[in-house]
Scaffold this motif. Structure first.
Motif, PDB file in Angstrom:
ATOM      1  N   TYR A   1     -12.588   8.670   6.703  1.00  7.94           N
ATOM      2  CA  TYR A   1     -11.481   7.558   6.406  1.00  7.94           C
ATOM      3  C   TYR A   1     -11.836   6.526   5.453  1.00  7.94           C
ATOM      4  CZ  TYR A   1      -9.162   8.540  10.997  1.00  7.94           C
ATOM      5  OH  TYR A   1      -8.222   9.159  11.825  1.00  7.94           O
ATOM      6  N   ASP A   2     -13.038   6.326   5.294  1.00  6.30           N
ATOM      7  CA  ASP A   2     -13.390   5.694   4.122  1.00  6.30           C
ATOM      8  C   ASP A   2     -13.020   6.275   2.822  1.00  6.30           C
ATOM      9  OD1 ASP A   2     -14.552   3.756   5.915  1.00  6.30           O
ATOM     10  OD2 ASP A   2     -16.578   4.641   5.819  1.00  6.30           O
ATOM     11  N   ILE A   3     -13.366   7.796   2.723  1.00  5.35           N
ATOM     12  CA  ILE A   3     -13.137   8.198   1.353  1.00  5.35           C
ATOM     13  C   ILE A   3     -11.472   8.583   1.343  1.00  5.35           C
ATOM     14  CG2 ILE A   3     -13.100  10.665   0.428  1.00  5.35           C
ATOM     15  CD1 ILE A   3     -15.893  10.962   1.877  1.00  5.35           C
ATOM     16  N   ALA A   4     -10.883   8.749   2.435  1.00  4.94           N
ATOM     17  CA  ALA A   4      -9.623   8.963   2.464  1.00  4.94           C
ATOM     18  C   ALA A   4      -8.727   7.675   1.809  1.00  4.94           C
ATOM     19  CB  ALA A   4      -8.892   9.338   3.634  1.00  4.94           C
ATOM     20  N   ASN A   5      -9.099   6.462   2.186  1.00  3.51           N
ATOM     21  CA  ASN A   5      -8.601   5.294   1.720  1.00  3.51           C
ATOM     22  C   ASN A   5      -8.902   5.107   0.362  1.00  3.51           C
ATOM     23  OD1 ASN A   5      -7.571   4.166   4.090  1.00  3.51           O
ATOM     24  ND2 ASN A   5      -9.389   3.447   4.802  1.00  3.51           N
ATOM     25  N   VAL A   6      -9.993   5.475  -0.107  1.00  8.72           N
ATOM     26  CA  VAL A   6     -10.065   5.483  -1.742  1.00  8.72           C
ATOM     27  C   VAL A   6      -9.226   6.408  -2.215  1.00  8.72           C
ATOM     28  CG1 VAL A   6     -11.732   5.336  -3.329  1.00  8.72           C
ATOM     29  CG2 VAL A   6     -12.319   4.375  -1.209  1.00  8.72           C
TER      30      VAL A   6
ATOM     31  N   ARG B   1       0.700  -1.306   0.055  1.00 11.33           N
ATOM     32  CA  ARG B   1       0.106   0.017  -0.094  1.00 11.33           C
ATOM     33  C   ARG B   1       0.973   1.136   0.126  1.00 11.33           C
ATOM     34  NH1 ARG B   1      -4.603  -0.054   4.258  1.00 11.33           N
ATOM     35  NH2 ARG B   1      -5.197   1.841   2.950  1.00 11.33           N
ATOM     36  N   GLN B   2       2.078   1.110   0.314  1.00 12.37           N
ATOM     37  CA  GLN B   2       2.914   2.253   0.309  1.00 12.37           C
ATOM     38  C   GLN B   2       4.207   2.046  -0.833  1.00 12.37           C
ATOM     39  OE1 GLN B   2       2.389   4.933   2.300  1.00 12.37           O
ATOM     40  NE2 GLN B   2       0.802   3.892   3.686  1.00 12.37           N
ATOM     41  N   PRO B   3       3.570   1.994  -1.994  1.00 14.24           N
ATOM     42  CA  PRO B   3       4.430   1.685  -2.950  1.00 14.24           C
ATOM     43  C   PRO B   3       5.475   2.824  -3.706  1.00 14.24           C
ATOM     44  CG  PRO B   3       2.422   1.880  -3.851  1.00 14.24           C
ATOM     45  CD  PRO B   3       2.175   2.436  -2.460  1.00 14.24           C
ATOM     46  N   ASP B   4       5.421   3.818  -3.007  1.00 13.27           N
ATOM     47  CA  ASP B   4       6.348   5.031  -3.379  1.00 13.27           C
ATOM     48  C   ASP B   4       5.834   5.263  -5.003  1.00 13.27           C
ATOM     49  OD1 ASP B   4       7.675   5.215  -0.924  1.00 13.27           O
ATOM     50  OD2 ASP B   4       9.302   3.868  -1.800  1.00 13.27           O
ATOM     51  N   CYS B   5       4.393   5.248  -5.019  1.00 17.80           N
ATOM     52  CA  CYS B   5       3.938   5.765  -6.311  1.00 17.80           C
ATOM     53  C   CYS B   5       4.023   4.922  -7.414  1.00 17.80           C
ATOM     54  CB  CYS B   5       4.361   7.074  -6.767  1.00 17.80           C
ATOM     55  SG  CYS B   5       4.050   8.327  -5.455  1.00 17.80           S
ATOM     56  N   GLN B   6       4.506   3.561  -6.959  1.00 15.59           N
ATOM     57  CA  GLN B   6       4.574   2.497  -7.945  1.00 15.59           C
ATOM     58  C   GLN B   6       3.156   1.835  -8.111  1.00 15.59           C
ATOM     59  OE1 GLN B   6       7.365   1.608  -9.646  1.00 15.59           O
ATOM     60  NE2 GLN B   6       8.340   3.179  -8.711  1.00 15.59           N
ATOM     61  N   PRO B   7       2.917   1.383  -9.239  1.00 13.28           N
ATOM     62  CA  PRO B   7       1.324   0.683  -9.390  1.00 13.28           C
ATOM     63  C   PRO B   7       1.429  -0.637  -8.499  1.00 13.28           C
ATOM     64  CG  PRO B   7       2.948   0.541 -11.586  1.00 13.28           C
ATOM     65  CD  PRO B   7       3.560   1.547 -10.405  1.00 13.28           C
ATOM     66  N   LEU B   8       0.349  -0.514  -7.766  1.00 13.31           N
ATOM     67  CA  LEU B   8       0.051  -1.575  -6.839  1.00 13.31           C
ATOM     68  C   LEU B   8      -0.299  -2.638  -7.725  1.00 13.31           C
ATOM     69  CD1 LEU B   8       0.466  -2.152  -3.925  1.00 13.31           C
ATOM     70  CD2 LEU B   8      -1.825  -1.960  -3.820  1.00 13.31           C
ATOM     71  N   THR B   9       0.228  -3.868  -7.306  1.00 11.76           N
ATOM     72  CA  THR B   9      -0.133  -5.087  -8.162  1.00 11.76           C
ATOM     73  C   THR B   9      -1.071  -5.898  -7.359  1.00 11.76           C
ATOM     74  OG1 THR B   9       1.543  -6.525  -7.062  1.00 11.76           O
ATOM     75  CG2 THR B   9       1.932  -5.355  -9.411  1.00 11.76           C
ATOM     76  N   THR B  10      -2.052  -6.718  -7.774  1.00 17.47           N
ATOM     77  CA  THR B  10      -2.989  -7.501  -7.095  1.00 17.47           C
ATOM     78  C   THR B  10      -1.952  -8.309  -6.261  1.00 17.47           C
ATOM     79  OG1 THR B  10      -4.429  -7.483  -9.046  1.00 17.47           O
ATOM     80  CG2 THR B  10      -4.968  -9.157  -7.177  1.00 17.47           C
ATOM     81  N   PRO B  11      -2.650  -8.535  -5.147  1.00 20.57           N
ATOM     82  CA  PRO B  11      -1.970  -9.258  -4.158  1.00 20.57           C
ATOM     83  C   PRO B  11      -1.758 -10.592  -4.276  1.00 20.57           C
ATOM     84  CG  PRO B  11      -3.517  -7.798  -3.020  1.00 20.57           C
ATOM     85  CD  PRO B  11      -3.635  -7.573  -4.331  1.00 20.57           C
TER      86      PRO B  11
ATOM     87  N   LEU C   1      -7.025  -1.195   0.337  1.00 21.26           N
ATOM     88  CA  LEU C   1      -6.420  -2.392  -0.093  1.00 21.26           C
ATOM     89  C   LEU C   1      -7.551  -2.883  -1.210  1.00 21.26           C
ATOM     90  CD1 LEU C   1      -4.227  -4.140  -0.805  1.00 21.26           C
ATOM     91  CD2 LEU C   1      -4.841  -5.554   0.925  1.00 21.26           C
ATOM     92  N   LEU C   2      -8.622  -3.163  -0.732  1.00 23.20           N
ATOM     93  CA  LEU C   2      -9.944  -3.240  -1.685  1.00 23.20           C
ATOM     94  C   LEU C   2      -9.763  -2.357  -2.881  1.00 23.20           C
ATOM     95  CD1 LEU C   2     -12.123  -5.258  -2.175  1.00 23.20           C
ATOM     96  CD2 LEU C   2     -13.417  -3.656  -0.518  1.00 23.20           C
TER      97      LEU C   2
END
Length: 820
Positions: free
Chosen positions: A296-301, A18-28, A103-104
């Motif tokens: 928090y919900d919004i911020a997560n998204v 979740r903290q990928p340094d702006c790298q695209p996050l791959t599906t876990p 994450l979702l």
DNA sequence: TCCTCCCGCCAAGCA
DNA sequence: TGCTTGGCGGGAGGA
């Protein structure tokens, strides 16, 4: 089924993702995606208790459940747990973090391209998503709602959405920023922080009750949804809940970032603004907590979208969670971007040829529901009414005309409440909020002020006419608000529940909600205010056909005068006890100057530009209540005796300036981190060619009367020159530094600004206490000689007063920003 | 202890 | 009437 156990290792992995340094996050990886074997059942809590009570039972239960779940998981193609026992199984259980909305959202976003081809639409089937992501449907709604607020998706039908990706994002952000600026969120933030600061002196909470009674609950009035042309809003429930929708919250949350400088917003402030009026915080903490939850919900998204990033802001009052905008910078409003996004979106783009009112309406309300029809109908009705009134007023002489209350009685748009102002005043003072708010609306509609002269070829940024939204007469009362600056017009629809609230806003209009509480200092104002209301209305209407010359501004001489006096009094050296009391008293008066903001259904009409009269129907134009170039001799400006000052020359009296908002507390200054670069730059050196302009712009930007990217030269001809709003203003502060990630950053505002045209030069309008301007300066601005140095006031050649040093210093403030 | 936010109840309203 | 949508707040995990 058992209680999800801690998964430190996997959680850390997820966190890393979740903290990928702006790298695209791959599906876990799949193991981490393994869902709980069973959905939670009504007995799950009992099982949990049993499990917790006995490790043996838990272990046995785990094995049994593991066995049971295995078969189901196999059926659902998730069979990993089948082979896991004991600790392995526990580890296979998703931790709380792994189930986080952020994450979702990552998973969700990974399913769709950022920029889908316009030729092929991507559809989202909620059933498929919930199944593939193994989440409750409810969670998907949270994500989709936020994405919808950014117009990254739009609802197509039941259970079906269209994925737009980020095509609409620039346009959306620009629209949101514009609305945010118009809503004067900067001022709201300042006010909230000021109150926080002052609350330290008044911890008993009594003040909150007063404020609450003054403002009442206006959460609904705060709700609006900004739409983009071509991106339809088809919420399942198009009424009622929509106005409390997560979409609206999300949009407002984003607005706060876009208008703030630096673009850091604390959850607390955001929640207060979203609640509507921060005075309710202590009275209804549950509401506040709920708002925080939603944020928090919004911020997560938004974090998943890499639009924001969590940080912590450390101020004197402690460390607060906050979020920092990391999304694309939104350039100052320009017309050239208004259709950019829609031209590439997969949604039906709005052709620039579509300019008629009917086409606007069709594009905006394509659905067949009653709501759309109703809105459309009332829109036409309203603009008709306004058009009629406008025609009347335009036929009047161009000199300022005092419009009597009877004039209003003839306006179908405005119920006869104008003529009932005395009664309203009485009711207002008695706490009859409904009537008071109605009057607030009237007042809001009647607060234009003139721009004496301006370049006709230019479109002053301040000249965004006001739309009038009296909603008491119909369920929905729309009005088109043309915005010259960006060419984007807005239609505001008032929800029926908001009809009683003050909802109108225009950039140049500082709405002045007239308090319904028994605030002593207000009584004497009301009659004057009412008078001014009646005299200013004509100005609104007369400016309809000259919006580009208009300067949307408002003056409230009485309030300003009294506020100034209070400011002056407040700044006088007083014993601490008296000071606290005075603070409370001042706050009451300040609260009455709090700006209210638009509500209803705010829809940009991009293709219906104000400049194109041929394209916009007459009726639409009628809905535009722009401003008039009222001469200085108007009864409005005449209320306050003003010297022939430079301020007057640049039409400062046109603004309702509440210098207290800015100057009263150091906190308020910190709350207004928009230390104008132009101001600071020019003021930092005595050789600045026009420090007055800088200071003026600084103040105007602070109080939200002009956008951050607009400057007004302090010459008699009012102009504006858009400048980059993206300048890192912080860096201009002495000893400051840009916010850096992963560090605790301190930046200090100790910024000299030239005062020659500063707003508190208006203070001499308080003739009864001529010595007080000195105190104001002393209290709120520090001279280089030190905080307690008493600057001597001297008269400028233009009649204004200034310190002998000619330089003001904002009290030092600290703001630490840290990121986790 | 406070922050964070998952979770699911349940109401509104649509099909 | 069933289903979709989403407001809402309890309460648990995490720091």
């Amino acid at each position: 089924l058992k209680t999800p156990l801690k998964q430190a290792a996997t959680s850390q992995l997820v966190l890393t993702e979740r903290q990928p340094d702006c790298q695209p996050l791959t599906t876990p990886p799949k193991p981490k995606e393994t869902p709980p074997a069973d959905p939670w059942t009504p007995t799950s809590n009992l099982k949990m208790l049993i499990s917790a009570a006995s490790p043996e039972i838990r272990s046995r239960e785990q094995r049994r459940q593991l066995s049971d779940s295995s078969s189901e998981v196999l059926q659902t193609k998730h069979c990993l747990q089948e082979h896991l026992l004991g600790d392995e199984y526990e580890k296979s259980q998703p931790s709380r973090k792994e189930k986080s909305l952020g994450l979702l959202c990552h998973k969700f976003l990974a399913r769709y391209p950022d920029y889908p081809s316009p030729s092929q639409k991507s559809y989202i089937c909620l059933d498929e998503v919930t199944e593939e992501l193994h989440v409750e449907r409810r969670r998907i709604y949270d994500i989709v709602n936020v994405l919808e607020s950014l117009h990254m998706v739009s609802r197509l039908a039941r259970n079906r959405y269209v994925w737009h990706g980020r095509h609409n994002l620039p346009q959306t952000l620009q629209a949101l920023k514009k609305v945010g600026e118009e809503n004067k969120y900067i001022q709201q933030i300042q006010m909230i922080k000021k109150r926080e600061y002052e609350h330290e002196f008044d911890p008993d909470g009594e003040r909150n009750e007063e404020m609450a009674s003054s403002f009442g609950s206006s959460e609904q009035s705060e709700m609006s949804f900004v739409e983009l042309p071509g991106v339809e809003f088809r919420a399942a429930s198009v009424n009622g809940r929509k106005y409390k929708s997560l979409r609206v919250m999300s949009q407002k949350f984003v607005m706060l970032f876009l208008v703030s400088t630096p673009q850091i917003v604390s959850l607390e402030v955001a929640a207060k603004i979203l609640i509507g009026e921060d005075q309710l915080e202590d009275l209804d903490k549950s509401k506040f907590k709920t708002k925080i939850r939603r944020l928090y919900d919004i911020a997560n998204v938004l974090s998943s979208l890499k639009l924001i990033k969590k940080v912590h802001v450390t101020e004197e009052r402690g460390r607060k969670p906050a979020f920092k905008w990391t999304g694309p910078e939104v350039l100052p409003n320009t017309q050239d971007t208004k259709l950019e996004a829609t031209s590439t979106t997969s949604s039906p783009p709005i052709s620039e040829s579509i300019t008629s009112k009917e086409q606007c309406s069709k594009a905006l309300f394509p659905s067949k529901g009653k709501q759309s029809f109703t809105r459309h109908s009332s829109l036409i009705k309203l603009v008709k009414s306004i058009e009629n009134d406008r025609r009347k007023i335009q036929s009047a002489p161009t000199s300022p005309v005092k419009i009597s209350a009877s004039t209003y009685q003839s306006l179908p748009v405005f119920p006869n409440t104008i003529a009932q102002f005395p009664a309203i005043t009485k009711h207002q003072l008695e706490g009859q909020s409904k009537t008071a708010e109605e009057m607030q609306m009237k007042y809001a509609l009647s607060s234009p002020e003139p721009v004496p002269k301006s370049e006709p070829s230019q479109q002053p940024a301040l000249s965004q006419p006001l739309g009038v939204c009296p909603a008491s007469h119909s369920s929905v009362s729309p009005v088109i608000l043309p915005h010259l600056q960006s060419g984007v017009s807005y239609a505001i629809y008032l929800h029926p529940s908001q009809a009683h609230t003050v909802t109108t806003y225009s950039p140049g209009f500082m709405l002045q909600p007239l308090p319904c509480a028994n605030v002593t200092g207000i009584k004497s104002n009301n009659s004057k205010v009412l008078n001014k209301i009646t005299t200013e209305e004509g100005d609104i209407q007369r400016g309809l056909d000259e919006p580009t010359k208009s300067l949307a501004a408002e003056e409230r001489p009485e309030t300003k005068s009294e506020t100034s006096q209070r400011c002056l009094k407040r700044s006088q050296a007083l014993p601490e006890t008296n000071l606290i009391k005075r603070r409370k008293s001042d706050e009451e008066s300040l609260d009455t100057s709090l700006t209210f903001f638009p509500s209803g259904y705010l829809i940009p009409l991009t293709h219906c530009t104000h400049s194109n009269k041929a394209e916009c129907s007459t009726k639409e134009k009628a809905g535009v209540c722009s401003l008039q170039h009222t001469a200085y001799s108007s009864p409005i400006t005449g209320v306050i005796p003003m010297p022939a000052s430079e301020l007057k020359t640049v039409n400062i009296p046109a603004f309702h300036i509440t210098p207290l908002n800015i100057m009263l507390s150091p906190n308020s200054i910190a709350a207004a981190p928009v230390l104008s670069n132009s101001c600071l730059n020019s003021s930092s050196t005595s050789s600045a060619p026009n420090p007055s302009s800088s200071a003026l712009n600084f103040m105007l930007q602070h109080i939200g009367l002009i956008p951050a990217g607009v400057q007004i030269p302090a010459n008699p001809v009012l102009q504006h020159m858009p400048v980059s709003s993206q300048s890192e203003n912080i860096s201009h502060s002495s000893g400051s530094t840009n916010v850096q990630e992963g560090k605790v950053i301190k930046f200090t505002f100790y910024s000299p600004i030239n005062e020659s045209n500063c707003l508190f030069s208006l203070q001499p309008s308080a003739p009864k206490e001529p010595q007080e301007p000195q105190a104001v300066t002393e209290n709120f601005f520090r001279t280089p000689g030190g905080p307690n140095t008493e600057p001597a006031l001297s008269a400028n050649s233009d009649g204004t007063q200034r310190t002998s040093q000619g330089t003001l210093y904002i009290p030092q403030r600290k703001l630490e920003v840290s990121e986790d």
